[in-house]
Design a protein around this motif. Structure first.
Motif, PDB file in Angstrom:
ATOM      1  N   ALA A  16       0.834  -1.209   0.000  1.00  0.00           N
ATOM      2  CA  ALA A  16       0.000   0.000   0.000  1.00  0.00           C
ATOM      3  C   ALA A  16       0.866   1.255   0.000  1.00  0.00           C
ATOM      4  CB  ALA A  16      -0.927  -0.014   1.212  1.00  0.00           C
ATOM      5  N   ALA A  17       1.984   1.210   0.749  1.00  0.00           N
ATOM      6  CA  ALA A  17       2.880   2.370   0.800  1.00  0.00           C
ATOM      7  C   ALA A  17       3.515   2.657  -0.558  1.00  0.00           C
ATOM      8  CB  ALA A  17       3.960   2.137   1.852  1.00  0.00           C
ATOM      9  N   MET A  18       3.678   1.605  -1.387  1.00  0.00           N
ATOM     10  CA  MET A  18       4.262   1.801  -2.713  1.00  0.00           C
ATOM     11  C   MET A  18       3.231   2.219  -3.757  1.00  0.00           C
ATOM     12  SD  MET A  18       7.122  -1.234  -3.078  1.00  0.00           S
ATOM     13  CE  MET A  18       5.942  -2.544  -2.775  1.00  0.00           C
ATOM     14  N   ILE A  19       2.001   1.716  -3.648  1.00  0.00           N
ATOM     15  CA  ILE A  19       0.992   1.940  -4.689  1.00  0.00           C
ATOM     16  C   ILE A  19       0.226   3.242  -4.476  1.00  0.00           C
ATOM     17  CG2 ILE A  19      -1.126   1.019  -5.706  1.00  0.00           C
ATOM     18  CD1 ILE A  19      -0.053  -1.780  -5.094  1.00  0.00           C
ATOM     19  N   VAL A  20      -0.178   3.501  -3.233  1.00  0.00           N
ATOM     20  CA  VAL A  20      -1.035   4.666  -2.962  1.00  0.00           C
ATOM     21  C   VAL A  20      -0.395   5.988  -3.383  1.00  0.00           C
ATOM     22  CG1 VAL A  20      -2.155   5.993  -1.126  1.00  0.00           C
ATOM     23  CG2 VAL A  20      -2.326   3.495  -1.154  1.00  0.00           C
ATOM     24  N   PRO A  21       0.941   6.220  -3.171  1.00  0.00           N
ATOM     25  CA  PRO A  21       1.520   7.506  -3.614  1.00  0.00           C
ATOM     26  C   PRO A  21       1.329   7.801  -5.094  1.00  0.00           C
ATOM     27  CG  PRO A  21       3.008   6.406  -2.101  1.00  0.00           C
ATOM     28  CD  PRO A  21       1.898   5.435  -2.378  1.00  0.00           C
ATOM     29  N   TRP A  22       1.254   6.772  -5.942  1.00  0.00           N
ATOM     30  CA  TRP A  22       1.004   7.012  -7.363  1.00  0.00           C
ATOM     31  C   TRP A  22      -0.420   7.514  -7.596  1.00  0.00           C
ATOM     32  CZ3 TRP A  22       4.768   6.878 -10.940  1.00  0.00           C
ATOM     33  CH2 TRP A  22       5.974   6.260 -10.588  1.00  0.00           C
ATOM     34  N   ILE A  23      -1.328   7.112  -6.718  1.00  0.00           N
ATOM     35  CA  ILE A  23      -2.726   7.536  -6.857  1.00  0.00           C
ATOM     36  C   ILE A  23      -2.942   8.919  -6.249  1.00  0.00           C
ATOM     37  CG2 ILE A  23      -5.120   6.898  -6.333  1.00  0.00           C
ATOM     38  CD1 ILE A  23      -4.188   4.006  -6.108  1.00  0.00           C
ATOM     39  N   THR A  24      -2.147   9.244  -5.234  1.00  0.00           N
ATOM     40  CA  THR A  24      -2.367  10.488  -4.475  1.00  0.00           C
ATOM     41  C   THR A  24      -1.381  11.588  -4.859  1.00  0.00           C
ATOM     42  OG1 THR A  24      -0.916   9.715  -2.700  1.00  0.00           O
ATOM     43  CG2 THR A  24      -3.258   9.153  -2.540  1.00  0.00           C
ATOM     44  N   ARG A  25      -0.852  11.552  -6.083  1.00  0.00           N
ATOM     45  CA  ARG A  25       0.130  12.573  -6.476  1.00  0.00           C
ATOM     46  C   ARG A  25      -0.461  13.977  -6.492  1.00  0.00           C
ATOM     47  NH1 ARG A  25       2.738  10.235 -11.895  1.00  0.00           N
ATOM     48  NH2 ARG A  25       0.555   9.595 -12.150  1.00  0.00           N
ATOM     49  N   ARG A  26      -1.780  14.073  -6.693  1.00  0.00           N
ATOM     50  CA  ARG A  26      -2.422  15.389  -6.722  1.00  0.00           C
ATOM     51  C   ARG A  26      -2.938  15.824  -5.356  1.00  0.00           C
ATOM     52  NH1 ARG A  26      -5.889  15.494 -12.415  1.00  0.00           N
ATOM     53  NH2 ARG A  26      -4.102  15.103 -13.809  1.00  0.00           N
ATOM     54  N   TRP A  27      -2.722  15.004  -4.359  1.00  0.00           N
ATOM     55  CA  TRP A  27      -3.137  15.404  -3.019  1.00  0.00           C
ATOM     56  C   TRP A  27      -2.276  16.580  -2.552  1.00  0.00           C
ATOM     57  CZ3 TRP A  27      -4.151  10.563   0.581  1.00  0.00           C
ATOM     58  CH2 TRP A  27      -5.218   9.828   0.047  1.00  0.00           C
ATOM     59  N   PRO A  28      -2.803  17.394  -1.635  1.00  0.00           N
ATOM     60  CA  PRO A  28      -1.954  18.444  -1.054  1.00  0.00           C
ATOM     61  C   PRO A  28      -0.814  17.837  -0.245  1.00  0.00           C
ATOM     62  CG  PRO A  28      -4.108  18.383   0.001  1.00  0.00           C
ATOM     63  CD  PRO A  28      -4.191  17.467  -1.163  1.00  0.00           C
ATOM     64  N   LEU A  29       0.206  18.640   0.003  1.00  0.00           N
ATOM     65  CA  LEU A  29       1.409  18.147   0.671  1.00  0.00           C
ATOM     66  C   LEU A  29       1.106  17.603   2.059  1.00  0.00           C
ATOM     67  CD1 LEU A  29       4.448  17.925   0.135  1.00  0.00           C
ATOM     68  CD2 LEU A  29       4.735  20.142   1.247  1.00  0.00           C
ATOM     69  N   TRP A  30       0.239  18.282   2.791  1.00  0.00           N
ATOM     70  CA  TRP A  30      -0.061  17.826   4.149  1.00  0.00           C
ATOM     71  C   TRP A  30      -0.799  16.491   4.140  1.00  0.00           C
ATOM     72  CZ3 TRP A  30      -5.039  16.823   5.578  1.00  0.00           C
ATOM     73  CH2 TRP A  30      -6.062  17.371   4.783  1.00  0.00           C
ATOM     74  N   ALA A  31      -1.652  16.245   3.138  1.00  0.00           N
ATOM     75  CA  ALA A  31      -2.391  14.981   3.071  1.00  0.00           C
ATOM     76  C   ALA A  31      -1.449  13.817   2.780  1.00  0.00           C
ATOM     77  CB  ALA A  31      -3.472  15.076   1.998  1.00  0.00           C
ATOM     78  N   ARG A  32      -0.488  14.023   1.882  1.00  0.00           N
ATOM     79  CA  ARG A  32       0.472  12.959   1.600  1.00  0.00           C
ATOM     80  C   ARG A  32       1.358  12.677   2.806  1.00  0.00           C
ATOM     81  NH1 ARG A  32       3.260  15.065  -3.689  1.00  0.00           N
ATOM     82  NH2 ARG A  32       2.548  17.061  -2.849  1.00  0.00           N
ATOM     83  N   ALA A  33       1.753  13.741   3.540  1.00  0.00           N
ATOM     84  CA  ALA A  33       2.556  13.534   4.746  1.00  0.00           C
ATOM     85  C   ALA A  33       1.758  12.781   5.806  1.00  0.00           C
ATOM     86  CB  ALA A  33       3.032  14.884   5.285  1.00  0.00           C
ATOM     87  N   ALA A  34       0.476  13.098   5.942  1.00  0.00           N
ATOM     88  CA  ALA A  34      -0.369  12.399   6.920  1.00  0.00           C
ATOM     89  C   ALA A  34      -0.509  10.920   6.555  1.00  0.00           C
ATOM     90  CB  ALA A  34      -1.734  13.069   6.987  1.00  0.00           C
TER      91      ALA A  34
END
Length: 499
Positions: A16-34
């Motif tokens: 999940a840690a490897m796949i989800v970042p590809w889906i959440t590239r447009r998330w704001p910076l704080w959401a990706r850090a969370a």
């Protein structure tokens, strides 16, 4: 939770840690850090259930396959910790309105975190002491540092340049050493500058960081430039100032705001220096503007009889002021005539004077005269109500009104004296008197018809509709004009005899 369940849960979390970042590239910076923090917390719990503390893991020695699996999960935990730390750093290291600096600093800190993670994996996961490795790495780093000293200097200078941003792609810069041009690319190692000669200079960032630099595009593209002209010491100061001011006002490439200025800057036995300061809209037109200004200065000084200073010569003889014959000889219109014909027309020229603001001719007026400027500056405008468009400016030696007088076309522009102007006027009667004294002058003047099309384009007070006239029509109008004015003196003589 059993060890096997913890291993499966940790594996799923790592996927999940490897796949989800590809889906959440447009998330704001704080959401990706969370998200990274949440994954790291969950992964830490499963690792504690599987092998105990990540800093002192207890792997299953009985099953080699399980041991490798657990080691891979432990490596994934350290990588997740690194990604979590990088996310927090990028969230904290944010410079408002400076995205480039933010990216550089965060990338550097991310590199440091990844390097520390590598040593942690070697030490805690594989139980290899890193003391000797660090010592060996230090020696290797020293050797590489000495071998790559210049390249590393360029890289770190690139970081400094990228952080400070003294210039950006598209800026016009001057670099100490004679390099001047537009920045086309800035990378970690070098800066690419397209020079004014059409070449591309690749300058190492270490040189850019140490050299003196002038950015012509900051804070604005408008530039204030100054040139110095030195005239003979025996010339009258007020006259020199007036002539130089007239030369400056003749230029069309200089900005009107702030206005150009002329000031005496140096007084010596062999000459007086005058600083001429002016503004240009961009450094790109500097060469053209300077060429135009120096050309007008040379012309105005020559027609005023003012000599330039010669080093070591305190007193100089005055230059000969061009006479009416010389002005006709250098004129685009009358330069093709024979010397005798020009002298005959010069006798018909009448010297006139205009104060600043006086109109030499007005749009729509009946064209009866032409002017040859002897000194001063004349501004040509379109003359339309409410319009201030400047078409051209004339200095000494320039002529206007010839096409209109010959073709009978009303003036299509207004000519106004910007400075006190001295000019020579030639009207139809003057041409007629010259023809009466020398009838062969008609044939000489017809030679001008061969230049009619070109002169039509240059005469700024002729109607634009006449610019496209074929040479045959221009020749017809010229001959009609010459016939009328050559017959006028005869008619006048006949009327006198009858009376």
């Amino acid at each position: 939770m059993t060890t096997e369940a913890a291993q499966i849960s940790a594996t799923l979390l790592l996927f999940a840690a490897m796949i989800v970042p590809w889906i959440t590239r447009r998330w704001p910076l704080w959401a990706r850090a969370a998200w990274r923090v949440a994954v790291f917390i969950a992964l830490t719990y499963t690792v504690l259930q599987m092998a105990g503390s990540p800093l002192a893991p207890q792997f299953d020695a009985a099953q080699p396959g399980d041991r490798v699996w657990q080691q891979l999960i432990e490596i994934g935990w350290w990588l997740a910790a690194a990604q979590c730390a990088i996310g927090i750093v990028r969230l904290l290291v944010v410079f408002e309105t400076k995205p480039r600096e933010t990216r550089i600093v965060s990338d550097l800190m991310a590199g440091v975190i990844h390097l520390l993670t590598l040593f942690a994996v070697i030490n805690f996961v594989f139980a290899v002491p890193v003391g000797g490795l660090l010592a060996t790495s230090g020696v290797i780093a020293i050797v590489l540092g000495l071998a790559l000293q210049s390249s590393l200097s360029d890289v770190f200078s690139g970081v400094a340049v990228g952080t400070e941003r003294p210039y950006s792609p598209g800026d016009l810069v001057w670099v100490e050493g004679g390099i001047e041009g537009r920045v086309v690319q800035v990378n970690w190692r070098s800066t690419h500058i397209a020079t004014l000669n059409g070449d591309v200079a690749i300058v190492p960032n270490s040189v850019m960081a140490k050299a003196r630099l002038v950015n012509h595009s900051l804070p604005t593209k408008v530039r204030r430039v100054s040139i110095t002209v030195k005239v003979a010491a025996n010339e009258r100061p007020d006259r020199c100032m007036a002539v130089l001011n007239a030369a400056v006002k003749t230029c069309v490439l200089l900005s009107a705001t702030p206005p150009p200025s002329v000031a005496r800057s140096e007084l010596q036995g062999d000459g007086v220096a005058y600083d001429i300061s002016f503004t240009i809209p961009s450094i790109e037109v500097f060469v053209e503007a300077r060429t135009e200004l120096l050309g007008h200065i040379q012309s105005h000084l020559r027609h005023a009889g003012i000599a330039l200073a010669v080093p070591g010569v305190p007193i100089q003889g005055r230059l000969q002021v061009p006479t009416a014959v010389t002005l006709l000889e250098e004129s685009d219109w009358f330069g093709v005539l024979a010397d005798a014909d020009r002298s005959l027309l010069a006798d018909q020229l009448v010297e006139v004077w205009f104060a600043a603001g006086d109109q030499l001719m007005k749009r729509g007026d009946d064209p009866k005269v032409l002017f040859i400027v002897a000194s001063g500056t004349v501004e040509i405008t379109d003359g339309l109500p409410g319009s201030t468009e400047v078409i051209f400016r004339l200095g000494p030696g320039g002529s206007l009104g010839a096409i209109g007088m010959i073709t009978g076309t009303p003036y299509a522009a207004t000519a106004t004296a910007l400075t006190p102007v001295t000019a020579y006027r030639l009207d139809r009667k003057g041409v007629g008197d010259a023809i009466a004294a020398r009838p062969d002058l008609v044939k000489s003047l017809e030679v001008l018809a061969r230049r009619g099309q070109e002169l039509n384009r240059r005469d700024v007070v002729a109607r634009q509709a006449d610019y496209a006239e074929p040479p045959e029509m221009f020749l017809s109008k010229l001959r009609s004009f010459l016939r009328k004015i050559s017959e006028s003196p005869r008619d006048e003589d006949q009327r006198r005899h009858r009376s």
